[in-house]
Design an enzyme around this catalytic site. Sequence first.
Site, PDB file in Angstrom:
ATOM      1  CG  ASP A  51      -7.082  16.091 -29.398  1.00 12.90           C
ATOM      2  OD1 ASP A  51      -6.714  16.496 -30.535  1.00 12.90           O
ATOM      3  OD2 ASP A  51      -8.014  15.449 -29.065  1.00 12.90           O
ATOM      4  CE1 TYR A  56     -13.621  13.989 -27.608  1.00 14.64           C
ATOM      5  CE2 TYR A  56     -11.863  15.407 -27.148  1.00 14.64           C
ATOM      6  CZ  TYR A  56     -12.191  14.210 -27.967  1.00 14.64           C
ATOM      7  OH  TYR A  56     -11.548  13.405 -28.623  1.00 14.64           O
ATOM      8  CE  LYS A  85     -10.031  15.501 -31.910  1.00 10.90           C
ATOM      9  NZ  LYS A  85     -10.230  15.543 -30.578  1.00 10.90           N
ATOM     10  CG  HIS A 118     -14.789  13.864 -33.463  1.00 13.89           C
ATOM     11  ND1 HIS A 118     -14.901  14.776 -32.568  1.00 13.89           N
ATOM     12  CD2 HIS A 118     -13.983  13.107 -33.238  1.00 13.89           C
ATOM     13  CE1 HIS A 118     -14.550  13.977 -31.307  1.00 13.89           C
ATOM     14  NE2 HIS A 118     -13.821  12.727 -32.007  1.00 13.89           N
TER      15      HIS A 118
HETATM   16  N1  LIG Z   1     -10.537  11.636 -32.709  1.00 13.76           N
HETATM   17  C1  LIG Z   1     -11.269  10.699 -31.690  1.00 13.76           C
HETATM   18  O1  LIG Z   1     -12.149  10.150 -32.221  1.00 13.76           O
HETATM   19  C2  LIG Z   1     -10.819  10.443 -30.604  1.00 13.76           C
HETATM   20  C3  LIG Z   1     -11.148   9.327 -29.661  1.00 13.76           C
HETATM   21  C4  LIG Z   1     -10.872   9.029 -28.420  1.00 13.76           C
HETATM   22  C5  LIG Z   1      -9.887   9.830 -27.830  1.00 13.76           C
HETATM   23  N2  LIG Z   1      -9.590  10.744 -28.689  1.00 13.76           N
HETATM   24  C6  LIG Z   1      -8.435  11.625 -28.177  1.00 13.76           C
HETATM   25  O2  LIG Z   1      -7.185  10.984 -27.763  1.00 13.76           O
HETATM   26  C7  LIG Z   1      -7.116  11.251 -26.166  1.00 13.76           C
HETATM   27  C8  LIG Z   1      -6.820   9.805 -25.417  1.00 13.76           C
HETATM   28  O3  LIG Z   1      -7.329   8.961 -25.535  1.00 13.76           O
HETATM   29  P1  LIG Z   1      -8.409   8.336 -24.202  1.00 13.76           P
HETATM   30  O4  LIG Z   1      -9.128   9.671 -23.653  1.00 13.76           O
HETATM   31  O5  LIG Z   1      -9.121   7.469 -25.009  1.00 13.76           O
HETATM   32  O6  LIG Z   1      -7.566   7.532 -23.370  1.00 13.76           O
HETATM   33  P2  LIG Z   1      -6.006   7.224 -23.071  1.00 13.76           P
HETATM   34  O7  LIG Z   1      -5.045   8.492 -23.061  1.00 13.76           O
HETATM   35  O8  LIG Z   1      -5.726   6.092 -23.897  1.00 13.76           O
HETATM   36  O9  LIG Z   1      -6.065   6.985 -21.440  1.00 13.76           O
HETATM   37  C9  LIG Z   1      -6.759   7.715 -20.375  1.00 13.76           C
HETATM   38  C10 LIG Z   1      -6.893   6.783 -19.285  1.00 13.76           C
HETATM   39  O10 LIG Z   1      -5.901   6.200 -18.585  1.00 13.76           O
HETATM   40  C11 LIG Z   1      -5.787   6.842 -17.315  1.00 13.76           C
HETATM   41  N3  LIG Z   1      -4.341   7.219 -17.045  1.00 13.76           N
HETATM   42  C12 LIG Z   1      -3.721   8.226 -18.149  1.00 13.76           C
HETATM   43  N4  LIG Z   1      -2.366   8.146 -17.443  1.00 13.76           N
HETATM   44  C13 LIG Z   1      -2.229   7.295 -16.711  1.00 13.76           C
HETATM   45  C14 LIG Z   1      -0.946   6.779 -15.840  1.00 13.76           C
HETATM   46  N5  LIG Z   1       0.055   7.291 -16.010  1.00 13.76           N
HETATM   47  N6  LIG Z   1      -1.125   5.639 -15.058  1.00 13.76           N
HETATM   48  C15 LIG Z   1      -2.555   5.084 -14.931  1.00 13.76           C
HETATM   49  N7  LIG Z   1      -3.673   5.387 -15.446  1.00 13.76           N
HETATM   50  C16 LIG Z   1      -3.475   6.551 -16.423  1.00 13.76           C
HETATM   51  C17 LIG Z   1      -6.693   8.046 -17.294  1.00 13.76           C
HETATM   52  O11 LIG Z   1      -7.138   8.142 -15.801  1.00 13.76           O
HETATM   53  P3  LIG Z   1      -7.213   9.703 -15.400  1.00 13.76           P
HETATM   54  O12 LIG Z   1      -7.797  10.479 -16.219  1.00 13.76           O
HETATM   55  O13 LIG Z   1      -8.252   9.413 -14.084  1.00 13.76           O
HETATM   56  O14 LIG Z   1      -5.893   9.965 -14.427  1.00 13.76           O
HETATM   57  C18 LIG Z   1      -7.846   7.593 -18.157  1.00 13.76           C
HETATM   58  O15 LIG Z   1      -8.625   6.806 -17.470  1.00 13.76           O
HETATM   59  C19 LIG Z   1      -8.603  11.653 -25.625  1.00 13.76           C
HETATM   60  O16 LIG Z   1      -8.538  12.561 -24.629  1.00 13.76           O
HETATM   61  C20 LIG Z   1      -8.863  12.494 -26.910  1.00 13.76           C
HETATM   62  O17 LIG Z   1      -8.385  13.920 -26.772  1.00 13.76           O
HETATM   63  C21 LIG Z   1      -9.671  11.199 -30.099  1.00 13.76           C
END
Ligand SMILES: NC(=O)c1ccc[n+]([C@@H]2O[C@H](COP(=O)([O-])OP(=O)(O)OC[C@H]3O[C@@H](n4cnc5c(N)ncnc54)[C@H](OP(=O)(O)O)[C@@H]3O)[C@@H](O)[C@H]2O)c1
Length: 291
Positions: A51, A56, A85, A118
């Site tokens: 994704d 990004y 997106k 998005h």
């Molecule tokens: N459509 C939208 O508006 C929208 C908005 C937000 C997100 N998204 C999508 O959803 C994805 C995920 O959401 P998100 O980026 O907000 O974050 P998330 O997946 O909820 O959390 C990521 C965070 O958690 C840490 N992490 C991941 N696995 C871990 C583990 N096993 N143990 C400890 N820490 C861990 C990562 O650190 P490290 O990376 O340093 O390991 C990072 O700081 C995004 O990357 C994007 O693709 C979409």
Amino acid sequence: MVKVHSLTDTYTLSNGTQIPCIGFGTWQSADGDECYNAVIAALRAGYRHIDTATAYGNEASVGRAIHDFLAETELPRKQLFITTKLWNEDHGYENTQAAIEKSLESLKLDYIDLYLIHWPNPLKFRDHWEESNAGSWKAMEESYNAGKLKALGVSNFCERHLDALYKTARIKPMVNQIKLCPGQPQFELASFSRKNGMIVEGYSPLGTGAIFANEDMKRLAQKYNRSIAQVCIRWSVQQGYLPLPKSVTPERIAENARVFDFEITEDDCSTIAQLKDSGIKLARNPDEAPF
Ligand SMILES: NC(=O)c1ccc[n+]([C@@H]2O[C@H](COP(=O)([O-])OP(=O)(O)OC[C@H]3O[C@@H](n4cnc5c(N)ncnc54)[C@H](OP(=O)(O)O)[C@@H]3O)[C@@H](O)[C@H]2O)c1
């Protein structure tokens, strides 16, 4: 509800397209080595669904990782599922046509598996968001009919944004990607989206990293002898959501994929859904987003 048992298991979108049941997130993975290495690590760990988004700024790195992985494994392109997106600056018919071409070029792909709007109501188009979404959707439908986009969807859309889109859409959205995490299960919106034929993707399944300090989640992780991340992702899978965990750390990327060998009880699923003081920011109101 379809039960999934591995990273390569899929859900079927309303047009018949198969979508792998966990996607790998890339928001805040810096363009260049960080994002490239993360995506390569994810693909090597077995993720088949990536994704990204124009916003990004890392589509080129995602594309490079995809191509290197395909060359390394000799897997066919169709084994991978790539989402990107439309960014908020690019709404409207002509802008969207150009944005799709730009994403294809950045990713160096002939087609994108899933293309999402998005946000429904960007600041730039706030006084005529319905019309600009209708224009974007028309451009997306044309690219879909031309085979450049294999599935179409939306992100951060609430009921009112979907109802507006339905007035002119010929092809209904197949996915709604929304924030879904402990304490924010968004059951009503998920149910509305499903009733309208969409698969519900869950972004920020780990609360963008904010969940790890939560005491209730620590207790549940201990109970299941899994990490907090695994419990969050498993919970999302058991709700029938399609979670999109992000990490740039290879061990965590692999850990986050090991969620198919345990089951959370219904009671514990409710506890996770109703989690108070999770420490996670509330999902933004898309009609007030300052971008
Ligand atoms: N459509 C939208 O508006 C929208 C908005 C937000 C997100 N998204 C999508 O959803 C994805 C995920 O959401 P998100 O980026 O907000 O974050 P998330 O997946 O909820 O959390 C990521 C965070 O958690 C840490 N992490 C991941 N696995 C871990 C583990 N096993 N143990 C400890 N820490 C861990 C990562 O650190 P490290 O990376 O340093 O390991 C990072 O700081 C995004 O990357 C994007 O693709 C979409």
